[in-house]
Design an enzyme around this catalytic site. Structure first.
Site, PDB file in Angstrom:
ATOM      1  N   LEU A  80       0.919  -1.094   0.104  1.00 37.25           N
ATOM      2  CA  LEU A  80      -0.075   0.030   0.007  1.00 37.25           C
ATOM      3  C   LEU A  80       0.723   1.351  -0.056  1.00 37.25           C
ATOM      4  CD1 LEU A  80      -1.735  -2.057   2.236  1.00 37.25           C
ATOM      5  CD2 LEU A  80      -3.179  -0.491   1.663  1.00 37.25           C
ATOM      6  N   ALA A  82       2.781   4.232  -0.887  1.00 37.94           N
ATOM      7  CA  ALA A  82       2.663   5.298  -1.992  1.00 37.94           C
ATOM      8  C   ALA A  82       2.463   6.687  -1.656  1.00 37.94           C
ATOM      9  CB  ALA A  82       1.427   4.750  -2.906  1.00 37.94           C
ATOM     10  N   THR A  99       8.558   6.968  -5.538  1.00 38.24           N
ATOM     11  CA  THR A  99       7.705   5.855  -4.629  1.00 38.24           C
ATOM     12  C   THR A  99       7.109   4.739  -5.400  1.00 38.24           C
ATOM     13  OG1 THR A  99       8.207   7.182  -2.429  1.00 38.24           O
ATOM     14  CG2 THR A  99       6.239   5.556  -2.530  1.00 38.24           C
ATOM     15  N   THR A 133      -5.652   2.191  -7.658  1.00 33.77           N
ATOM     16  CA  THR A 133      -6.560   2.985  -7.538  1.00 33.77           C
ATOM     17  C   THR A 133      -7.622   2.860  -8.950  1.00 33.77           C
ATOM     18  OG1 THR A 133      -7.281   5.499  -7.691  1.00 33.77           O
ATOM     19  CG2 THR A 133      -4.942   4.587  -8.450  1.00 33.77           C
ATOM     20  N   ASP A 134      -8.959   3.142  -8.784  1.00 36.65           N
ATOM     21  CA  ASP A 134      -9.645   3.309 -10.097  1.00 36.65           C
ATOM     22  C   ASP A 134      -9.242   4.572 -10.964  1.00 36.65           C
ATOM     23  OD1 ASP A 134     -10.543   5.474  -8.492  1.00 36.65           O
ATOM     24  OD2 ASP A 134     -12.578   4.860  -8.614  1.00 36.65           O
ATOM     25  N   TYR A 159      -0.238  11.502 -10.375  1.00 34.46           N
ATOM     26  CA  TYR A 159      -0.617  10.261  -9.328  1.00 34.46           C
ATOM     27  C   TYR A 159      -0.995   9.077 -10.301  1.00 34.46           C
ATOM     28  CZ  TYR A 159      -3.362   7.582  -6.225  1.00 34.46           C
ATOM     29  OH  TYR A 159      -3.967   6.709  -5.367  1.00 34.46           O
ATOM     30  N   LYS A 163       0.430   5.408 -10.501  1.00 35.72           N
ATOM     31  CA  LYS A 163      -0.150   4.113 -10.192  1.00 35.72           C
ATOM     32  C   LYS A 163      -0.321   3.168 -11.115  1.00 35.72           C
ATOM     33  CE  LYS A 163      -1.208   3.275  -6.375  1.00 35.72           C
ATOM     34  NZ  LYS A 163      -0.665   2.553  -5.282  1.00 35.72           N
ATOM     35  N   LEU A 199     -11.049  15.482   1.125  1.00 36.22           N
ATOM     36  CA  LEU A 199     -12.188  16.241   1.254  1.00 36.22           C
ATOM     37  C   LEU A 199     -12.894  15.829   2.409  1.00 36.22           C
ATOM     38  CD1 LEU A 199     -14.441  17.580  -0.439  1.00 36.22           C
ATOM     39  CD2 LEU A 199     -15.274  15.530  -1.008  1.00 36.22           C
ATOM     40  N   PRO A 292      -6.461  21.675 -12.115  1.00 37.23           N
ATOM     41  CA  PRO A 292      -6.283  21.478 -13.299  1.00 37.23           C
ATOM     42  C   PRO A 292      -6.646  19.898 -13.664  1.00 37.23           C
ATOM     43  CG  PRO A 292      -4.429  22.349 -12.151  1.00 37.23           C
ATOM     44  CD  PRO A 292      -5.280  22.151 -11.306  1.00 37.23           C
TER      45      PRO A 292
HETATM   46  P1  NAD Z   1      -1.646   7.419   2.570  1.00 35.96           P
HETATM   47  O1  NAD Z   1      -0.838   8.465   1.837  1.00 35.96           O
HETATM   48  O2  NAD Z   1      -2.673   7.619   3.455  1.00 35.96           O
HETATM   49  O3  NAD Z   1      -0.593   6.435   2.969  1.00 35.96           O
HETATM   50  C1  NAD Z   1       0.564   6.104   2.324  1.00 35.96           C
HETATM   51  C2  NAD Z   1       1.729   5.360   3.341  1.00 35.96           C
HETATM   52  O4  NAD Z   1       2.758   5.129   2.772  1.00 35.96           O
HETATM   53  C3  NAD Z   1       2.344   6.396   4.404  1.00 35.96           C
HETATM   54  O5  NAD Z   1       2.084   5.807   5.634  1.00 35.96           O
HETATM   55  C4  NAD Z   1       3.642   6.723   4.006  1.00 35.96           C
HETATM   56  O6  NAD Z   1       4.639   7.097   5.219  1.00 35.96           O
HETATM   57  C5  NAD Z   1       3.881   5.507   3.349  1.00 35.96           C
HETATM   58  N1  NAD Z   1       5.057   5.589   2.412  1.00 35.96           N
HETATM   59  C6  NAD Z   1       5.300   6.491   1.133  1.00 35.96           C
HETATM   60  N2  NAD Z   1       6.350   6.428   0.714  1.00 35.96           N
HETATM   61  C7  NAD Z   1       7.084   5.328   1.171  1.00 35.96           C
HETATM   62  C8  NAD Z   1       8.302   4.524   0.921  1.00 35.96           C
HETATM   63  N3  NAD Z   1       8.968   4.810  -0.050  1.00 35.96           N
HETATM   64  N4  NAD Z   1       8.373   3.431   1.587  1.00 35.96           N
HETATM   65  C9  NAD Z   1       7.603   3.104   2.604  1.00 35.96           C
HETATM   66  N5  NAD Z   1       6.472   3.667   2.944  1.00 35.96           N
HETATM   67  C10 NAD Z   1       6.203   4.664   2.266  1.00 35.96           C
HETATM   68  O7  NAD Z   1      -2.483   6.613   1.491  1.00 35.96           O
HETATM   69  P2  NAD Z   1      -3.762   5.838   1.710  1.00 35.96           P
HETATM   70  O8  NAD Z   1      -4.748   6.647   1.466  1.00 35.96           O
HETATM   71  O9  NAD Z   1      -3.627   4.922   2.688  1.00 35.96           O
HETATM   72  O10 NAD Z   1      -3.445   4.786   0.428  1.00 35.96           O
HETATM   73  C11 NAD Z   1      -2.945   3.454   0.391  1.00 35.96           C
HETATM   74  C12 NAD Z   1      -2.861   2.997  -1.072  1.00 35.96           C
HETATM   75  O11 NAD Z   1      -4.049   2.914  -1.576  1.00 35.96           O
HETATM   76  C13 NAD Z   1      -2.110   3.816  -2.116  1.00 35.96           C
HETATM   77  O12 NAD Z   1      -1.329   2.908  -2.813  1.00 35.96           O
HETATM   78  C14 NAD Z   1      -2.873   4.475  -2.848  1.00 35.96           C
HETATM   79  O13 NAD Z   1      -2.665   4.779  -4.262  1.00 35.96           O
HETATM   80  C15 NAD Z   1      -4.045   3.708  -2.843  1.00 35.96           C
HETATM   81  N6  NAD Z   1      -5.510   4.176  -2.898  1.00 35.96           N
HETATM   82  C16 NAD Z   1      -5.818   4.848  -2.095  1.00 35.96           C
HETATM   83  C17 NAD Z   1      -7.271   5.569  -2.184  1.00 35.96           C
HETATM   84  C18 NAD Z   1      -7.722   6.567  -1.285  1.00 35.96           C
HETATM   85  O14 NAD Z   1      -9.027   6.832  -1.497  1.00 35.96           O
HETATM   86  N7  NAD Z   1      -7.159   6.735  -0.090  1.00 35.96           N
HETATM   87  C19 NAD Z   1      -8.132   5.125  -3.204  1.00 35.96           C
HETATM   88  C20 NAD Z   1      -7.651   4.195  -4.254  1.00 35.96           C
HETATM   89  C21 NAD Z   1      -6.418   3.586  -3.928  1.00 35.96           C
END
Ligand code: NAD
Length: 354
Positions: A80, A82, A99, A133-134, A159, A163, A199, A292
């Site tokens: 996860l 990212a 990353t 992600t979608d 972004y 992904k 949001l 944008p």
């Molecule tokens: P987030 O930004 O809350 O958390 C990301 C975590 O990754 C953080 O704790 C950060 O410290 C860690 N991180 C970042 N770079 C790193 C690295 N190089 N090595 C180790 N750790 C690292 O993200 P989230 O909202 O929890 O999303 C988690 C995953 O789900 C992501 O891959 C995101 O693309 C995907 N995603 C999120 C959503 C959403 O609505 N939040 C929707 C679709 C997909």
């Protein structure tokens, strides 16, 4: 089984760690670099478990990851980690490339070397689950259509492009090197422990304090909202029961315009914590210049995970939103330090939804 969760101190990763420790017998090793988005206090409920271990580290550090996989005898990687905020990717894409693309590449290589050295049942059990992600599918028109697993990739922000690149690497590592991968693409998550630049938490906290509620454009963009605990359950199902090489779309079947979301938060807050002067929070809504390249609409067809793995979202948007608002009302100690200025940025503070 032994799980390695990368990014487990983030919003969704911490929900996955809590779910694995609280509702299963699995062990969890959480590897997280602790960027601005991380919060170890999201893990307080599980950090004293003897089935949980936290390690600060970067997924791009292949040697460290390789050693960790061996030492902890990992059976399942749930990836996860990212950079996840679209607005930040517009202001500075470099960390997203580093990353999301290069980090995922290093992690895949570490997993490939580890998997190649496994034998017997442990080799058969191993899975690499990539969480995406979608937004990789681009945008849908406002008047119809759903993303299925067959929808062509057409990412439009730095972004989503990063992904999409990582998804392609994962699929290639399966196809070329037979790494046992599963992939999932989910819609916008919301719920407790959500970093307050996104949001829903931003509007809850601004609304609570009687501050302006900024909405991009006319608030017409549509997102499909998924309660984070429903998502965490879905992810563990995909990781443990998903078919190797297959991908699964995960969504809550809860499409709302951004304006509908903001208005629903206003009404929930007015009911639970009315403003002293009795004004409706809807009067705080302010329309601001659009992001944008803002994608119009995302919506997920979740039929595959529902029919093949038997997953179903428990929360609808109304029940999930009320739980979320109540959580923020009850957990000021979690969000207050973050609001006090751990993050800054030109476009941040505006109501952005994925
Ligand atoms: P987030 O930004 O809350 O958390 C990301 C975590 O990754 C953080 O704790 C950060 O410290 C860690 N991180 C970042 N770079 C790193 C690295 N190089 N090595 C180790 N750790 C690292 O993200 P989230 O909202 O929890 O999303 C988690 C995953 O789900 C992501 O891959 C995101 O693309 C995907 N995603 C999120 C959503 C959403 O609505 N939040 C929707 C679709 C997909």
């Amino acid at each position: 089984m032994n799980f390695l969760v990368t990014g487990g101190a983030g919003f969704i990763g911490s929900a996955v760690c809590r779910h694995l420790i609280n509702n299963t017998d699995h062990r969890v090793v959480n590897l997280d670099k602790l960027t601005y988005a991380a919060n170890l206090s999201s893990l307080e409920a599980v950090s004293s478990s003897d089935r949980y271990r936290f390690l600060k580290g970067d997924i791009a550090d292949r040697d460290t990851v390789a050693a960790l996989l061996r030492e902890e005898e990992i059976d399942v990687v749930m990836h996860l980690a990212a950079e996840s905020h679209v607005d930040r990717s517009i202001d500075g894409p470099a960390d997203f490339i580093k990353t999301n693309i290069l980090g995922t590449y290093q992690l895949l290589e570490a997993a490939r070397g580890y998997h190649a050295a496994l034998t017997g049942e442990r080799r058969d059990r191993f899975r690499f689950h990539h969480i995406s992600t979608d937004e990789v599918y681009g945008q849908l028109p406002l008047d119809g259509g759903l993303f299925t697993e067959e929808t062509r990739y057409a990412p439009s922000s730095p972004y989503s492009a990063s992904k999409a690149s990582s998804d392609h690497l994962v699929m290639a590592w399966h196809h070329t090197y037979q790494l046992p991968t599963v992939l999932s693409n989910c819609s916008n998550n919301y719920g407790p422990y959500h970093f307050p630049e996104k949001l829903i938490p931003l509007v809850i906290l601004n609304g609570l304090e009687g501050l302006p509620l900024p909405v991009y454009g006319r608030g017409e963009n549509v997102r499909d909202w998924l309660f984070v605990e429903d998502h965490a359950r879905a992810l563990v199902m995909v990781a443990t029961k998903g078919e190797i090489g297959r991908s699964y779309n995960i969504g809550g079947r809860n499409e709302r315009t951004n304006l509908q979301v903001v208005e629903a938060i206003c009404d929930t807050l007015d009911a639970l914590a009315p403003l002293e002067d009795g004004r409706s929070r809807r009067t705080l809504i302010e329309f601001v210049t659009d992001r944008p390249g803002h994608d119009l609409r995302y919506a997920i067809d979740a039929s595959r995970i529902e029919s093949e793995l038997g997953w179903q979202a428990v929360e609808n948007f109304e029940t999930g939103l009320e739980k979320t608002v109540r959580w923020y009302l009850d957990n000021e100690a979690w969000w207050r330090p973050i609001r006090k200025g751990r993050y800054a940025g030109e476009r941040l503070g505006k109501a952005a939804a994925g």
